[in-house]
Design a protein around this motif. Sequence first.
Motif, PDB file in Angstrom:
ATOM      1  N   GLN A  30     -19.207   3.862  -9.035  1.00 46.33           N
ATOM      2  CA  GLN A  30     -19.983   4.515 -10.080  1.00 46.33           C
ATOM      3  C   GLN A  30     -19.152   5.151 -11.183  1.00 46.33           C
ATOM      4  OE1 GLN A  30     -22.738   7.308  -8.238  1.00 46.33           O
ATOM      5  NE2 GLN A  30     -22.975   5.983  -6.462  1.00 46.33           N
ATOM      6  N   GLY A  31     -17.842   5.234 -11.002  1.00 42.24           N
ATOM      7  CA  GLY A  31     -17.001   5.917 -11.979  1.00 42.24           C
ATOM      8  C   GLY A  31     -16.940   5.196 -13.310  1.00 42.24           C
ATOM      9  N   SER A  32     -16.709   5.974 -14.374  1.00 44.05           N
ATOM     10  CA  SER A  32     -16.560   5.393 -15.706  1.00 44.05           C
ATOM     11  C   SER A  32     -15.151   4.827 -15.855  1.00 44.05           C
ATOM     12  CB  SER A  32     -16.818   6.450 -16.780  1.00 44.05           C
ATOM     13  OG  SER A  32     -15.904   7.530 -16.655  1.00 44.05           O
ATOM     14  N   GLU A  33     -15.055   3.636 -16.377  1.00 47.66           N
ATOM     15  CA  GLU A  33     -13.768   2.972 -16.520  1.00 47.66           C
ATOM     16  C   GLU A  33     -13.177   3.304 -17.873  1.00 47.66           C
ATOM     17  OE1 GLU A  33     -12.207  -1.608 -16.156  1.00 47.66           O
ATOM     18  OE2 GLU A  33     -13.587  -0.842 -14.621  1.00 47.66           O
ATOM     19  N   ARG A  34     -11.899   3.676 -17.860  1.00 48.50           N
ATOM     20  CA  ARG A  34     -11.288   4.077 -19.124  1.00 48.50           C
ATOM     21  C   ARG A  34      -9.775   3.959 -19.069  1.00 48.50           C
ATOM     22  NH1 ARG A  34     -11.850  10.590 -19.208  1.00 48.50           N
ATOM     23  NH2 ARG A  34     -11.336  11.012 -17.033  1.00 48.50           N
ATOM     24  N   THR A  38      -1.287   6.844 -18.354  1.00 47.93           N
ATOM     25  CA  THR A  38      -0.285   5.907 -17.842  1.00 47.93           C
ATOM     26  C   THR A  38      -0.450   4.501 -18.397  1.00 47.93           C
ATOM     27  OG1 THR A  38      -1.583   5.184 -15.925  1.00 47.93           O
ATOM     28  CG2 THR A  38      -0.299   7.214 -15.684  1.00 47.93           C
ATOM     29  N   GLY A  39      -1.636   4.183 -18.944  1.00 50.70           N
ATOM     30  CA  GLY A  39      -1.912   2.839 -19.422  1.00 50.70           C
ATOM     31  C   GLY A  39      -2.414   1.891 -18.359  1.00 50.70           C
ATOM     32  N   VAL A  40      -2.462   2.354 -17.100  1.00 55.11           N
ATOM     33  CA  VAL A  40      -2.904   1.496 -16.001  1.00 55.11           C
ATOM     34  C   VAL A  40      -4.412   1.304 -16.023  1.00 55.11           C
ATOM     35  CG1 VAL A  40      -3.036   1.283 -13.484  1.00 55.11           C
ATOM     36  CG2 VAL A  40      -0.940   2.132 -14.567  1.00 55.11           C
ATOM     37  N   GLY A  41      -5.137   2.365 -16.333  1.00 52.08           N
ATOM     38  CA  GLY A  41      -6.592   2.333 -16.317  1.00 52.08           C
ATOM     39  C   GLY A  41      -7.159   2.914 -15.038  1.00 52.08           C
ATOM     40  N   THR A  42      -8.257   3.639 -15.147  1.00 47.30           N
ATOM     41  CA  THR A  42      -8.872   4.275 -13.983  1.00 47.30           C
ATOM     42  C   THR A  42     -10.378   4.113 -14.008  1.00 47.30           C
ATOM     43  OG1 THR A  42      -9.186   6.415 -15.097  1.00 47.30           O
ATOM     44  CG2 THR A  42      -7.095   6.080 -13.930  1.00 47.30           C
ATOM     45  N   ARG A  43     -10.985   4.393 -12.852  1.00 50.65           N
ATOM     46  CA  ARG A  43     -12.403   4.711 -12.764  1.00 50.65           C
ATOM     47  C   ARG A  43     -12.482   6.165 -12.358  1.00 50.65           C
ATOM     48  NH1 ARG A  43     -14.562  -0.741  -9.602  1.00 50.65           N
ATOM     49  NH2 ARG A  43     -13.949  -2.191 -11.261  1.00 50.65           N
ATOM     50  N   SER A  44     -13.286   6.936 -13.068  1.00 52.70           N
ATOM     51  CA  SER A  44     -13.223   8.389 -12.939  1.00 52.70           C
ATOM     52  C   SER A  44     -14.610   9.005 -12.904  1.00 52.70           C
ATOM     53  CB  SER A  44     -12.433   8.963 -14.132  1.00 52.70           C
ATOM     54  OG  SER A  44     -12.512  10.372 -14.175  1.00 52.70           O
ATOM     55  N   ILE A  45     -14.729  10.112 -12.163  1.00 46.03           N
ATOM     56  CA  ILE A  45     -15.924  10.948 -12.217  1.00 46.03           C
ATOM     57  C   ILE A  45     -15.480  12.367 -12.558  1.00 46.03           C
ATOM     58  CG2 ILE A  45     -17.199   9.543 -10.545  1.00 46.03           C
ATOM     59  CD1 ILE A  45     -16.701  11.793  -8.483  1.00 46.03           C
ATOM     60  N   LEU A 264      -7.018   1.353 -11.315  1.00 49.45           N
ATOM     61  CA  LEU A 264      -7.543  -0.007 -11.198  1.00 49.45           C
ATOM     62  C   LEU A 264      -6.627  -0.909 -10.380  1.00 49.45           C
ATOM     63  CD1 LEU A 264      -8.893  -0.568 -14.836  1.00 49.45           C
ATOM     64  CD2 LEU A 264     -10.124   0.267 -12.806  1.00 49.45           C
ATOM     65  N   ASN A 265      -5.321  -0.603 -10.358  1.00 48.98           N
ATOM     66  CA  ASN A 265      -4.395  -1.450  -9.593  1.00 48.98           C
ATOM     67  C   ASN A 265      -4.309  -1.036  -8.122  1.00 48.98           C
ATOM     68  OD1 ASN A 265      -2.992   0.924 -10.003  1.00 48.98           O
ATOM     69  ND2 ASN A 265      -1.066  -0.056 -10.587  1.00 48.98           N
ATOM     70  N   HIS A 266      -5.219  -0.169  -7.672  1.00 44.64           N
ATOM     71  CA  HIS A 266      -5.283   0.227  -6.263  1.00 44.64           C
ATOM     72  C   HIS A 266      -6.450  -0.431  -5.526  1.00 44.64           C
ATOM     73  CE1 HIS A 266      -2.893   4.221  -7.069  1.00 44.64           C
ATOM     74  NE2 HIS A 266      -2.139   3.134  -7.105  1.00 44.64           N
ATOM     75  N   GLU A 267      -7.004  -1.472  -6.094  1.00 43.04           N
ATOM     76  CA  GLU A 267      -8.196  -2.092  -5.502  1.00 43.04           C
ATOM     77  C   GLU A 267      -7.954  -2.538  -4.065  1.00 43.04           C
ATOM     78  OE1 GLU A 267     -11.564  -5.527  -6.423  1.00 43.04           O
ATOM     79  OE2 GLU A 267      -9.818  -5.326  -7.736  1.00 43.04           O
ATOM     80  N   GLY A 310      -2.867   1.960  10.099  1.00 48.87           N
ATOM     81  CA  GLY A 310      -1.578   1.731   9.456  1.00 48.87           C
ATOM     82  C   GLY A 310      -1.540   2.182   8.013  1.00 48.87           C
ATOM     83  N   PRO A 311      -0.346   2.323   7.460  1.00 51.04           N
ATOM     84  CA  PRO A 311      -0.219   2.709   6.047  1.00 51.04           C
ATOM     85  C   PRO A 311      -0.687   1.594   5.130  1.00 51.04           C
ATOM     86  CG  PRO A 311       1.923   2.109   6.946  1.00 51.04           C
ATOM     87  CD  PRO A 311       0.958   2.113   8.100  1.00 51.04           C
ATOM     88  N   ILE A 312      -1.052   1.972   3.890  1.00 56.46           N
ATOM     89  CA  ILE A 312      -1.442   1.010   2.860  1.00 56.46           C
ATOM     90  C   ILE A 312      -0.643   1.363   1.621  1.00 56.46           C
ATOM     91  CG2 ILE A 312      -3.319  -0.108   1.612  1.00 56.46           C
ATOM     92  CD1 ILE A 312      -5.271   1.206   3.573  1.00 56.46           C
ATOM     93  N   LYS A 313       0.234   0.496   1.189  1.00 59.09           N
ATOM     94  CA  LYS A 313       1.096   0.793   0.051  1.00 59.09           C
ATOM     95  C   LYS A 313       0.420   0.425  -1.259  1.00 59.09           C
ATOM     96  CE  LYS A 313       5.497   0.306   2.506  1.00 59.09           C
ATOM     97  NZ  LYS A 313       6.822  -0.350   2.519  1.00 59.09           N
ATOM     98  N   ALA A 314       0.742   1.211  -2.296  1.00 62.76           N
ATOM     99  CA  ALA A 314       0.230   0.945  -3.641  1.00 62.76           C
ATOM    100  C   ALA A 314       1.173   1.616  -4.627  1.00 62.76           C
ATOM    101  CB  ALA A 314      -1.196   1.478  -3.800  1.00 62.76           C
ATOM    102  N   PRO A 315       1.287   1.092  -5.861  1.00 65.49           N
ATOM    103  CA  PRO A 315       2.222   1.648  -6.827  1.00 65.49           C
ATOM    104  C   PRO A 315       1.755   2.998  -7.386  1.00 65.49           C
ATOM    105  CG  PRO A 315       0.916  -0.080  -7.840  1.00 65.49           C
ATOM    106  CD  PRO A 315       0.579  -0.095  -6.364  1.00 65.49           C
ATOM    107  N   VAL A 316       2.728   3.858  -7.706  1.00 61.12           N
ATOM    108  CA  VAL A 316       2.439   5.141  -8.332  1.00 61.12           C
ATOM    109  C   VAL A 316       2.408   4.937  -9.850  1.00 61.12           C
ATOM    110  CG1 VAL A 316       3.285   7.489  -8.734  1.00 61.12           C
ATOM    111  CG2 VAL A 316       3.514   6.436  -6.475  1.00 61.12           C
ATOM    112  N   ALA A 317       1.396   5.476 -10.506  1.00 62.95           N
ATOM    113  CA  ALA A 317       1.314   5.420 -11.965  1.00 62.95           C
ATOM    114  C   ALA A 317       2.075   6.616 -12.527  1.00 62.95           C
ATOM    115  CB  ALA A 317      -0.132   5.445 -12.438  1.00 62.95           C
ATOM    116  N   VAL A 318       3.062   6.342 -13.408  1.00 66.25           N
ATOM    117  CA  VAL A 318       3.909   7.411 -13.938  1.00 66.25           C
ATOM    118  C   VAL A 318       3.530   7.701 -15.386  1.00 66.25           C
ATOM    119  CG1 VAL A 318       6.283   8.076 -14.457  1.00 66.25           C
ATOM    120  CG2 VAL A 318       5.786   6.714 -12.429  1.00 66.25           C
TER     121      VAL A 318
END
Length: 318
Positions: A30-34, A38-45, A264-267, A310-318
């Motif tokens: 349901q989050g708004s995409e913007r 960082t330029g990566v892009g998010t969905r946010s509430i 968005l890159n954490h899908e 188990g762990p799930i790896k994903a990149p950090v947005a800087v």
Amino acid sequence: MASAANLSENSAIRHPEWQYLELMRQIWEQGSERVDRTGVGTRSICGAMLRFDLADGAMPLLTTKRVYWKTATREMLWFLTGETNIRPLVLQGVKIWNEWPHARYVKETGQDIALDDFVQRIADDEEFAMRWGDLGPVYGKQWVDWPTYRYRKDGLFEKGEGINQVAQVVESLRSNPGSRRHIIEGWNVAELDQMALPPCHKTYQFHVAGDRLNCVLYQRSCDVALGLPFNLWSAALLQRMIAQQTDFEPGELVWMGGDVHLYLNHEHLITEQLAREPQGHPVLEIARRPDSIFDYRIEDFVVQNYTPHGPIKAPVAV
């Protein structure tokens, strides 16, 4: 699925971690995409709340993926020293702040050094670390050495003694538990532009109810997939430490988020974690009571009954 701000009673009874999973699902669906900083892009509430009861050693340590609680604990102990250089963390194998000074080094020098090589230089070369490893006046500096300035007769100002907010809160909880001013604040407006990253978990307020110490954390910006699992553990850890130092029982941790988002890159992480179910109820034992809030060591903390997925790896947005 109920939103995280309005959890169903049934969900809360099942397992406290369902709050986190429902928040993640709500944002992703349901989050708004913007576009973000960082330029990566998010969905946010905008706005969310989670509540965790810390009675009987309970901790908000996620089980639907492994959370490296010792890393988060070392970071919290580092905050309490007032240190702002990453070298003490690097020497302990803690990597969570490395990307920011590395990005600054590459930008300012033009040398495209690999992150691992940069971090090794921080560890091996103290002079290099002093020049390039500092994050500016981030969290710990504000918590234990908030800057002050004194007016002089010549019309100028000189640096005064720093304010140790953490020590003041411990003392105020002991001497005036009913106060509404038990606050640790990280958002120093005058120094935000000097920080590698302005404080996300910015305001902690403590509240005494009978013999229980509650804590409210307001977080202005929250990366739910990578950041929030650490933030929940760290806030509860600080609460537990302060409760021990002030002779209160741990009460409720109330977490409130402002801009609450998923990258968005954490899908892949989100999809995998939402397919899992919480398992077990980890508890924290604090093995000793140090003389002060500033004397805890990593060996003082023992977690039991932690059997996560188990762990799930994903990149950090800087």
